[in-house]
Write an enzyme that holds these catalytic residues in place. Structure first.
Site, short mmCIF file in Angstrom:
data_model
loop_
_atom_site.label_atom_id
_atom_site.label_comp_id
_atom_site.label_asym_id
_atom_site.label_seq_id
_atom_site.Cartn_x
_atom_site.Cartn_y
_atom_site.Cartn_z
N LYS A 80 -96.63 22.85 51.69
CA LYS A 80 -95.65 23.13 50.64
C LYS A 80 -96.27 22.80 49.28
O LYS A 80 -96.96 21.79 49.14
CB LYS A 80 -94.40 22.28 50.88
CG LYS A 80 -93.19 22.62 50.01
CD LYS A 80 -91.98 21.76 50.41
CE LYS A 80 -90.74 22.03 49.58
NZ LYS A 80 -89.61 21.15 49.96
N SER A 155 -85.16 23.55 49.92
CA SER A 155 -86.19 24.09 49.03
C SER A 155 -87.41 24.61 49.77
O SER A 155 -88.16 25.42 49.22
CB SER A 155 -86.63 23.03 48.03
OG SER A 155 -87.28 21.95 48.71
N SER A 179 -84.26 19.68 52.64
CA SER A 179 -85.18 20.79 52.36
C SER A 179 -86.15 21.14 53.47
O SER A 179 -86.82 22.16 53.39
CB SER A 179 -85.98 20.51 51.09
OG SER A 179 -85.16 20.76 49.99
N1 GLN Z 1 -81.00 21.28 48.43
C1 GLN Z 1 -81.03 19.89 48.07
C2 GLN Z 1 -81.13 19.78 46.59
O1 GLN Z 1 -81.16 20.77 45.97
C3 GLN Z 1 -82.15 19.20 48.77
C4 GLN Z 1 -83.46 19.33 48.10
C5 GLN Z 1 -84.57 18.73 48.89
O2 GLN Z 1 -84.39 18.22 49.99
N2 GLN Z 1 -85.74 18.73 48.28
O3 GLN Z 1 -81.18 18.73 46.05
#
Ligand code: GLN
Length: 512
Positions: A80, A155, A179
């Site tokens: 990532k 994400s 994410s």
């Molecule tokens: N979707 C969540 C957020 O926007 C989690 C993000 C993540 O785990 N990096 O904060």
């Protein structure tokens, strides 16, 4: 062998060991598939053909000499793009880091390199990992390989889509609120967020340091375990790293005994988590898996955890607060791109402000503003302080849960892969995607998502398993039972498909 990429990571490892394939052939097959599919899926932001082929060649030569190699040496992997890679552009999908080539490796990357897994490239994400659909990447969204009109979750949509479309068998993700797990559900893959501190955060670009955790993405649990084994373990460079023996998760699965492993285990279902607004099919598939667990001898325990209802607002105080502090380093002075206002003798502050205005996308700005508001003198105690106290209550409630149960389960996300053009009434509605995954981050618990069926549209659903701190082995044990129990309900991502709708080019997207 034309369908090399259909193999799982462990099957690739076996084929390598038995001399049926070379690492060079595997990396070439991975690169060819990326070249073919990435224009429509946009899972990769950067591809490192040269570096991956060099590692592959090294592995092939060492193997020919009979050298002792890591069992997964030579198996291609993706990383990532919020995890830094020495000599390979790392952007966190933000314009503010576009073109930045890190001078060092994250510890997890150094471990992949030490085990000689060729890193084929860097995967797309929501800018700085803020989002649930990979729509907030400054370099265009990633498409879900199950249906290109739908989001792969976020994400970590890039890692999930790369694995689901068989571009690579393995990828690294990061999970701050879901994410790794939520994209795993939306792409029919397996995603694991290990216990906080189990895996080094050194070199993972921080979103919210007290919540962030790096973890594996794969198409089956054994592959995920094998990847966790490579990257886990104490790291003196990360002050929150757990300094204790970890053991092999792969070995845990291999000796767990499949579906029988859950016999006598207490599996909790939390009433408050089940009150959320799940899609009908997500809920139905969850109930079916529960029944299968029960039939396999697990004891299903229904519990109430009143504080869990506040996990979501607590997270959205703590996350922006920590993010606004972490992101203060991106100022155009020390890292990445600098935007200079067109005026005589701009001050340093003007350059910083102009750089941030141009370099950060809308979601990042929104969170920074929320975070600075939460942390303002006068607000601090009412917002940030209250959130910290709530976090303690949630942890305490979860401690009580683990006195009455060995693990708890829930659907991973409210709904399956959603269309890009969906209507969202407010950012909060989109944030609700992570309502089931957030508690594990607040309490540092190990958690994973594993496919458990499909919905009426043929899209994958998943179940989340959460265990007590440091009980990663138990987490894998329960998940391996589930993997076996639901095998007939699960549909693997399609391998051959017409992924022909082109994704927007890297510069088409709205970066501002
Ligand atoms: N979707 C969540 C957020 O926007 C989690 C993000 C993540 O785990 N990096 O904060």
């Amino acid at each position: 062998m034309t369908d090399l990429m259909k193999l799982s990571a462990l099957e690739m490892a076996e084929a390598l060991r038995e001399g049926r394939v070379t690492s060079t052939e595997l990396v070439e097959a991975s690169l060819a598939r990326i070249e073919e599919l990435n224009p429509s899926i946009n899972a990769f932001l950067a591809v490192d053909a040269e570096g991956a082929l060099a590692t592959a060649q090294e592995v092939d030569e060492l193997r020919a000499q009979g050298a002792e190699l890591h069992p997964l040496a030579g198996v291609p992997v993706a990383v990532k793009d919020n995890i830094v890679t020495s000599g390979l552009e790392t952007t966190a999908a933000s314009r503010i880091l576009e073109g930045w080539v890190p001078p060092y490796d994250a510890t997890v990357v150094a471990r992949l390199k030490a085990a000689r897994l060729p890193i084929v490239g860097k995967t797309n994400l929501d800018e700085f990992a803020m989002g649930s659909g990979t729509e907030f990447s400054a370099f265009g969204p990633t498409k879900n390989p199950w249906d290109l009109k739908r989001a792969p979750g976020g994400s970590g949509g890039g890692s999930a889509a790369a694995v689901a479309s068989y571009m690579v068998p393995l990828a690294l993700g990061s999970d701050t609120g879901g994410s790794i797990r939520q994209p795993a559900m939306l792409t029919g893959t397996v995603g694991v967020k290990p216990t906080y501190g189990r895996i080094s955060r050194y070199g993972a670009i921080a979103l919210a340091s007290s919540l962030d955790q790096v973890g594996p993405v794969a198409r089956n649990l054994a592959d995920a375990a094998a990847l966790q084994d490579i990257i886990a373990g104490h790291d003196p460079k990360d002050a929150t790293s757990l300094n204790e023996e970890h053991g092999s998760m792969l070995q845990v699965i291999e000796t767990a005994g499949g579906k029988n492993a859950v016999e006598g285990l207490r599996v909790a279902v939390v009433n408050e988590i089940m009150e959320e607004n799940y899609d009908e099919d997500v809920r139905a598939n969850f109930e079916r898996t529960l029944a299968e667990l029960e039939a396999a001898g697990a004891k299903i325990v229904h519990l109430s955890l009143p504080s869990i209802k506040y996990a979501f607002p607590t997270y959205y105080m703590i996350l922006p607060a920590e993010a606004s502090s972490n992101l203060a380093r991106f100022d155009g002075i020390r890292y990445g791109t600098r935007w200079v206002p067109d005026k005589p003798n701009p001050t340093v502050n003007e350059v910083m402000a102009y750089t941030r205005d141009n370099g950060f996308g809308p979601e990042v700005k929104r969170r920074i503003i929320m975070g600075t508001r939460v942390l303002r003198a006068g607000n601090y105690d009412a917002y940030f302080g209250a959130a910290l106290r709530m976090r303690t209550l949630i942890r305490e409630d979860l401690e009580r849960l683990f006195e009455q149960a060995d693990v708890y389960v829930s659907p991973t996300a409210l709904g399956t892969a959603f269309p890009f053009e969906r209507e969202v009434k407010s950012p909060v509605e989109a944030y609700l995607n992570d309502v089931a995954t957030i508690p594990a981050n607040l309490a540092g618990l190990p958690a994973l998502s594993i496919p458990n069926g499909i919905d009426a549209n043929g899209l994958p659903t998943a179940i989340q398993v959460v265990a007590h701190q440091r009980e990663d082995a138990l987490l894998y044990t329960v998940a391996s039972a589930i993997e076996e129990l639901v095998a007939e309900d699960v549909v693997a991502p399609r391998y051959l498909d017409d992924y022909s709708t082109p994704a927007p080019a890297r510069n088409d997207s709205e970066g501002k």
